[in-house]
Design a protein around this motif. Structure first.
Motif, PDB file in Angstrom:
ATOM      1  N   ARG A   6       0.815  -1.204   0.000  1.00 21.56           N
ATOM      2  CA  ARG A   6       0.000   0.000   0.000  1.00 21.56           C
ATOM      3  C   ARG A   6       0.860   1.271   0.000  1.00 21.56           C
ATOM      4  O   ARG A   6       0.458   2.308  -0.512  1.00 21.56           O
ATOM      5  CB  ARG A   6      -0.953  -0.009   1.191  1.00 21.56           C
ATOM      6  CG  ARG A   6      -1.932   1.146   1.172  1.00 21.56           C
ATOM      7  CD  ARG A   6      -2.911   1.102   2.331  1.00 21.56           C
ATOM      8  NE  ARG A   6      -4.057   0.287   2.022  1.00 21.56           N
ATOM      9  CZ  ARG A   6      -4.319  -0.880   2.597  1.00 21.56           C
ATOM     10  NH1 ARG A   6      -3.489  -1.366   3.492  1.00 21.56           N
ATOM     11  NH2 ARG A   6      -5.403  -1.567   2.274  1.00 21.56           N
ATOM     12  N   ASP A   7       2.052   1.194   0.594  1.00 19.68           N
ATOM     13  CA  ASP A   7       2.933   2.355   0.607  1.00 19.68           C
ATOM     14  C   ASP A   7       3.251   2.841  -0.802  1.00 19.68           C
ATOM     15  O   ASP A   7       3.381   4.050  -1.041  1.00 19.68           O
ATOM     16  CB  ASP A   7       4.233   2.046   1.342  1.00 19.68           C
ATOM     17  CG  ASP A   7       4.077   2.108   2.855  1.00 19.68           C
ATOM     18  OD1 ASP A   7       3.008   2.559   3.325  1.00 19.68           O
ATOM     19  OD2 ASP A   7       5.019   1.709   3.565  1.00 19.68           O
ATOM     20  N   SER A   8       3.404   1.909  -1.747  1.00 21.77           N
ATOM     21  CA  SER A   8       3.713   2.314  -3.114  1.00 21.77           C
ATOM     22  C   SER A   8       2.553   3.093  -3.723  1.00 21.77           C
ATOM     23  O   SER A   8       2.748   4.108  -4.411  1.00 21.77           O
ATOM     24  CB  SER A   8       4.039   1.090  -3.973  1.00 21.77           C
ATOM     25  OG  SER A   8       5.268   0.510  -3.563  1.00 21.77           O
ATOM     26  N   LEU A   9       1.324   2.636  -3.469  1.00 28.58           N
ATOM     27  CA  LEU A   9       0.158   3.364  -3.964  1.00 28.58           C
ATOM     28  C   LEU A   9       0.067   4.739  -3.310  1.00 28.58           C
ATOM     29  O   LEU A   9      -0.230   5.748  -3.962  1.00 28.58           O
ATOM     30  CB  LEU A   9      -1.116   2.569  -3.678  1.00 28.58           C
ATOM     31  CG  LEU A   9      -1.504   1.494  -4.709  1.00 28.58           C
ATOM     32  CD1 LEU A   9      -0.471   0.370  -4.727  1.00 28.58           C
ATOM     33  CD2 LEU A   9      -2.882   0.949  -4.394  1.00 28.58           C
ATOM     34  N   ARG A  10       0.327   4.767  -2.018  1.00 29.78           N
ATOM     35  CA  ARG A  10       0.298   6.042  -1.303  1.00 29.78           C
ATOM     36  C   ARG A  10       1.299   7.023  -1.905  1.00 29.78           C
ATOM     37  O   ARG A  10       0.984   8.204  -2.120  1.00 29.78           O
ATOM     38  CB  ARG A  10       0.622   5.786   0.167  1.00 29.78           C
ATOM     39  CG  ARG A  10       0.685   7.029   1.034  1.00 29.78           C
ATOM     40  CD  ARG A  10       1.078   6.641   2.463  1.00 29.78           C
ATOM     41  NE  ARG A  10       1.176   7.815   3.325  1.00 29.78           N
ATOM     42  CZ  ARG A  10       1.590   7.779   4.594  1.00 29.78           C
ATOM     43  NH1 ARG A  10       1.940   6.612   5.131  1.00 29.78           N
ATOM     44  NH2 ARG A  10       1.652   8.884   5.308  1.00 29.78           N
ATOM     45  N   LEU A  11       2.491   6.533  -2.203  1.00 32.74           N
ATOM     46  CA  LEU A  11       3.519   7.400  -2.765  1.00 32.74           C
ATOM     47  C   LEU A  11       3.119   7.886  -4.154  1.00 32.74           C
ATOM     48  O   LEU A  11       3.342   9.056  -4.507  1.00 32.74           O
ATOM     49  CB  LEU A  11       4.858   6.654  -2.820  1.00 32.74           C
ATOM     50  CG  LEU A  11       6.083   7.490  -3.207  1.00 32.74           C
ATOM     51  CD1 LEU A  11       6.253   8.669  -2.267  1.00 32.74           C
ATOM     52  CD2 LEU A  11       7.328   6.618  -3.189  1.00 32.74           C
ATOM     53  N   ALA A  12       2.526   7.009  -4.948  1.00 32.25           N
ATOM     54  CA  ALA A  12       2.065   7.423  -6.277  1.00 32.25           C
ATOM     55  C   ALA A  12       1.044   8.547  -6.166  1.00 32.25           C
ATOM     56  O   ALA A  12       1.119   9.553  -6.889  1.00 32.25           O
ATOM     57  CB  ALA A  12       1.468   6.230  -7.019  1.00 32.25           C
ATOM     58  N   LEU A  13       0.090   8.400  -5.248  1.00 32.80           N
ATOM     59  CA  LEU A  13      -0.946   9.419  -5.085  1.00 32.80           C
ATOM     60  C   LEU A  13      -0.355  10.740  -4.600  1.00 32.80           C
ATOM     61  O   LEU A  13      -0.721  11.822  -5.089  1.00 32.80           O
ATOM     62  CB  LEU A  13      -2.002   8.928  -4.094  1.00 32.80           C
ATOM     63  CG  LEU A  13      -2.869   7.759  -4.573  1.00 32.80           C
ATOM     64  CD1 LEU A  13      -3.708   7.211  -3.425  1.00 32.80           C
ATOM     65  CD2 LEU A  13      -3.768   8.194  -5.719  1.00 32.80           C
ATOM     66  N   VAL A  14       0.549  10.666  -3.640  1.00 38.72           N
ATOM     67  CA  VAL A  14       1.154  11.883  -3.095  1.00 38.72           C
ATOM     68  C   VAL A  14       1.992  12.580  -4.155  1.00 38.72           C
ATOM     69  O   VAL A  14       1.940  13.819  -4.305  1.00 38.72           O
ATOM     70  CB  VAL A  14       1.994  11.550  -1.856  1.00 38.72           C
ATOM     71  CG1 VAL A  14       2.843  12.747  -1.450  1.00 38.72           C
ATOM     72  CG2 VAL A  14       1.087  11.142  -0.688  1.00 38.72           C
TER      73      VAL A  14
END
Length: 733
Positions: free
Chosen positions: A482-490
Motif C-alpha cells: 500500500r505504501d507504493s500506492l500512497r507514494l504514487a498518489l502523493v
C-alpha cells in the motif's frame, strides 16, 4: 490530537471543543511558533511560567495556563514536570494548559506522568506552521507590506526551499525586518547575525544611551544578562526592591560582576535595556525580545569568555545534568556549536540541540562529519527524535558525499532517523544530482519505510531532472504494498509530476489504497486521498474531470456496498469536490450528471456534506438540468411510484420539485399515468397549488383520482392546526 486520532481544530475553538473537555492540554510548537501568544490570547494575559511555579508562585482557581515548561532550567525534564504538576494541584484538577517546545517534549513519558497525576491522558495540540495565505496576510497586516511585495517575499524563499522559515511567526518577523533593507539571508546563523546587528541600536526612548553606544559594548552586556537568565532558569531581570520581586526574577544587581556588565554605570546598563532586543515584562522587569534571541546572544557571550580548555570544560559541565543537557538550556547549547573550540564536545553530547536550535546549515566539513556520527550514535542509543522539521544542510555538503552515501545505503530501518534527516536536506539541484541514483533506488524500494521513500521522491520531484515520471508513477501504482500506492498518489500532487495515470488507473489506485478492491483487503486505510481535497486543483486539470468522474462512478458500482461508507469517506469527499468543480464549468450533460449523482447509495454518510450542499444549491438554480433529472427519477419509479419522494431526496435534495416543476412534470407524463398521483403532492395544497391541479386534470378519470384532487385542494387540518383552532375556539375549516 488523541492517542489514536489526529484532527485539525481552530485555535479559538480548542478551549470549548467537547472532545477536549476535562482533559489537560499540552500546546506544542517550534521555538517562535506562537505558543506564548496563544496562551496569552486564551487566558486574557493571565499566564504563569513554569519557572514561577517551580519557585513557589501559587496558581489561582479555575483553568491555569503555564508557559515555558522547557525553560525550567537546572532540573531534569521529568523533575520540572513533576514540580509544575505539584504546584498546580494536578492530583485534584486536570483543568490546565501547558506549553512546551516540541523538540523538548518527551511525549510518551510526559503523558504517562500527567495521567498518573490527574487520571486523564492529556491532549497534545501541535501549532501548525503558517500557510501561504496566512504568511501573506501576516506580512500585509502586521508588517505593512503591500500585496505584491508580500507575494514576492514568499516566492523568494519558496524558490530557495526555505518556506518553513516563513511558517514560524517569529522568524517571519525577523526576515520581514531585514527585507525592508533589501537583505535576505540564507542560513539560520546569517539570519540571527544580521537581525541582531541591525536591531540592537533601535530603542524606545528619545534620549537613550544606545544612541551613542558601540556594538561591542551593548551586545556583550545583553549576552551576559540573557545567559544569566537562561542558565539560572529565571523569567526576567528586575530592578524592583526585594519585597516586590517574584521568585522567578533575577535582580539586575546580581549580574554586575559579569564580564561585559562590570564597569558599566547603572544609567548606561539600564539604557542598554531600552534596546529593541529587550522587552518589558512588567513593572521594572525586563527580558529578551524572544527566547531564541536570548539563546543566540547568550551563547555568543559564553563562548567568548570560555577561552581556555579548563573554562570550556567547566562551562559544558555546568550546562549538563549528568550526561543530559536539560531542555531549558538546549537552545544555548545548540548555538555553542558555532564556536570551533566547543563544537566537537557540544555536537557529540546533544546533536539534536544543534539541529533544533543552532545553525546546522553552516558547519565546517569536520564539524558536519561529527554531527553525522553523533546522530548515528544517538539513534543507536534509542534517543527520541520525533516528527518535526530538521534543518541541517551542512550534512549534505559535497565534502561529505561518501559519508552520506554510506548512511543512505543501509537497508531497512536500522538508520531510519539518520537517513530521514539527511534526505530532508536535499534542497538544491547540485545536492540531488550527487545522490540521484541512490534517491531513485530508495523511492522504489518497497522494503524501505514510507517516510524514507517519500523524502527521496520529494527531492527528485523538486530538484531532480527525471524525465520518466509517468513510468515511475505507473510502477508505484502497480506496487505490491500500500505504501507504493500512497507514494504514487502523493507524488501526483507535485506540480513537477502531475496526474500521469489514466482516469481508470487513478480511480483504481484510489480505491485500492482505501482497501476497497481485492488488491489490499487485510486492512483499510484512509488519509492520503484527503490530500487531494486541498491540492486537486493543481493536480487535476479541468479537462480531466469528466473522465475521472466516469471512472470513479464505474469503480463505485463495481466495489462499493452499504458497509463501505467509512472506508470510502475520503473518496466521496474527492468525488463530490470534483463534481462541484465540473458543475461550475456549465455545459452539463444531464445523462452524465445522473450517473455521477447515483455513484454512491450512501451520500448522507459521506464526508462531503459541504460539497453536497453546494451541489444541491446548483441544482436549485439550474432549472433545465434539474427538470431533466427529475424526469430520470420518475423513470426509475414506474414499478413503485410511491417511492418517488424518497428517491428524489436520495439522489439529491436539490431535485425536490417546485410548483412550476410539478406543473412541468404533470405535462410531461403520458395521459392517466399513475405516477401523477405522487407528483401532485410535491405541490403546495389549497389555493397555492391550483396550477398543479389544473395541470393534473388530464390524468383524472376515476373517483379515486377526483378524490385526490379534492383532498389536495382542501386537505384535513394537521394536528397543530387542530390544536391551534381549538385554542382559539374557531372552526379550523
Amino acid at each position: 490530537m488523541h492517542d489514536r486520532e489526529q484532527v485539525k481544530i481552530a485555535a479559538d475553538d480548542a478551549l470549548t471543543d467537547a472532545r477536549l473537555a476535562g482533559r489537560p492540554l499540552i500546546v506544542l510548537g517550534e521555538a517562535g511558533s506562537g505558543k506564548s501568544e496563544l496562551l496569552r490570547h486564551w487566558s486574557d494575559g493571565n499566564v504563569a511560567t513554569a519557572s514561577q511555579l517551580v519557585n513557589g508562585w501559587l496558581p489561582g482557581p479555575g483553568r491555569n495556563f503555564v508557559d515555558g515548561l522547557d525553560e525550567a532550567a537546572g532540573l531534569k525534564d521529568g523533575d520540572a514536570l513533576d514540580r509544575v504538576l505539584g504546584a498546580l494541584g494536578a492530583q485534584r484538577s486536570a483543568d490546565f494548559v501547558l506549553a512546551c517546545r516540541v523538540a523538548d517534549w518527551r511525549s510518551a513519558s510526559a503523558k504517562e506522568t500527567i495521567k498518573n497525576w490527574t487520571g486523564f491522558v492529556p491532549v497534545e495540540l501541535n501549532i501548525e506552521p503558517l500557510g501561504r495565505a496566512e504568511i501573506v496576510a501576516f506580512l500585509r497586516i502586521r508588517e505593512g507590506f503591500d500585496a505584491a511585495t508580500a507575494e514576492a517575499f514568499f516566492e523568494h524563499y519558496g524558490q530557495r526551499n526555505l518556506t518553513e522559515w516563513l511558517g514560524n511567526p517569529q522568524t517571519l518577523v525577523m526576515l520581514a525586518d531585514l527585507a525592508r533593507e533589501g537583505i535576505r539571508p540564507n542560513t539560520t546563523g546569517e539570519l540571527f547575525s544580521l537581525y541582531v546587528d541591525r536591531t540592537w541600536r533601535e530603542h524606545r526612548k528619545q534620549a537613550s544611551p544606545l544612541a551613542h553606544a558601540a556594538e561591542d559594548e551593548v551586545l556583550p552586556a545583553l549576552g551576559a544578562l540573557f545567559a544569566a537568565l537562561i542558565v539560572g532558569g529565571y523569567d526576567a531581570l528586575t530592578l524592583a526592591p526585594g519585597a516586590k520581586r517574584l521568585g522567578s526574577d533575577l535582580p539586575l544587581g546580581e549580574c554586575r560582576t559579569l564580564p561585559g556588565v562590570a564597569g558599566l554605570s547603572d544609567g548606561t546598563l539600564q539604557g542598554f535595556l531600552d534596546s529593541r532586543l529587550v522587552i518589558r515584562a512588567g513593572q521594572d522587569r525586563y527580558t529578551y525580545q524572544h527566547r531564541r534571541i536570548g539563546e543566540y546572544l547568550g551563547a555568543r557571550w559564553l563562548a567568548r569568555h570560555a577561552r581556555t580548555r579548563e573554562l570550556r570544560q567547566r562551562l559544558l559541565r555546568t550546562l549538563q545534568h549528568g550526561d543530559i543537557v536539560p531542555s531549558g538550556v538546549r537552545g544555548l547549547w545548540g548555538w555553542l556549536a558555532t564556536d570551533a573550540q566547543l563544537a566537537e564536545a557540544v555536537i557529540g553530547t546533544d546533536p539534536l540541540a544543534v539541529i533544533d536550535y543552532g545553525n546546522a546549515d553552516d558547519l565546517s566539513p569536520n564539524a558536519a562529519r561529527g554531527l553525522l556520527r553523533a546522530i548515528e550514535v544517538a539513534e543507536d542509543r534509542n534517543e527520541i527524535f520525533g516528527w518535526r522539521e530538521y534543518r541541517a544542510a551542512a550534512l549534505v555538503q559535497e565534502a561529505l558525499k561518501d559519508e552520506v552515501e554510506r548512511v543512505l545505503s543501509v537497508p531497512g530501518d536500522k538508520r531510519f532517523w539518520t537517513q530521514l534527516i539527511i534526505l530532508r536536506q536535499m534542497r538544491d539541484r547540485e545536492t540531488v544530482a550527487r545522490h540521484a541514483v541512490t534517491l531513485r533506488a530508495i523511492m522504489l524500494d518497497e522494503a524501505r519505510p514510507y517516510p524514507m521513500r517519500d523524502a527521496a521522491a520529494d527531492a527528485l520531484a523538486d530538484f531532480g531532472d527525471l524525465t520518466d515520471w509517468p513510468a515511475i508513477i505507473d510502477q508505484l501504482a502497480n506496487g505490491t504494498n500500500r505504501d507504493s500506492l500512497r507514494l504514487a498518489l502523493v507524488m501526483m500532487l507535485n506540480a513537477n509530476v502531475g496526474l500521469t495515470l489514466s482516469d481508470a488507473a487513478f480511480a483504481e489506485t484510489v480505491y485500492a489504497y482505501s482497501g476497497l478492491t481485492p488488491r489490499f483487503t487485510s486492512s483499510r486505510e484512509v488519509g492520503t486521498v484527503a490530500h487531494y481535497h486541498r491540492g486537486q486543483r493543481q493536480a487535476i486539470s479541468d479537462n480531466r474531470l469528466d473522465g475521472l468522474l466516469n471512472a470513479f462512478t464505474d469503480y463505485a458500482s463495481r466495489y462499493r456496498n452499504d458497509s463501505d461508507w467509512s472506508a470510502a469517506w475520503d473518496i466521496d469527499q474527492l468525488f463530490y469536490a470534483l463534481l462541484e468543480r465540473r458543475l461550475a464549468l456549465r455545459d452539463i450533460d444531464p445523462e452524465a450528471l445522473w450517473r455521477w449523482l447515483n455513484a454512491s447509495d450512501d451520500r448522507h454518510n459521506s464526508g462531503a456534506r459541504e460539497e453536497l450542499a453546494r451541489i444541491d444549491r446548483w441544482l436549485e438554480a439550474n432549472e433545465k438540468v434539474r427538470r431533466a433529472l427529475q424526469r430520470k427519477v420518475l423513470e426509475t419509479c414506474v414499478e413503485k411510484p410511491r417511492s418517488l419522494r424518497w428517491r428524489m431526496g436520495e439522489v439529491a435534495p436539490g431535485l425536490l420539485p417546485t410548483l412550476d416543476d410539478v406543473v412541468a412534470l404533470l405535462e410531461w407524463l403520458p395521459d392517466a399515468d399513475p405516477r401523477w398521483q405522487e407528483v401532485i403532492w410535491f405541490a403546495p395544497r389549497r389555493a397555492e397549488g391550483q396550477a398543479a391541479r389544473e395541470a393534473a386534470v388530464r390524468h383524472v378519470h376515476t373517483d379515486e383520482d377526483r378524490e385526490i384532487l379534492r383532498v389536495h385542494a382542501d386537505p384535513p387540518p394537521l394536528d397543530w392546526e387542530r390544536k391551534e383552532a381549538k385554542r382559539q375556539n374557531v372552526d379550523c375549516h
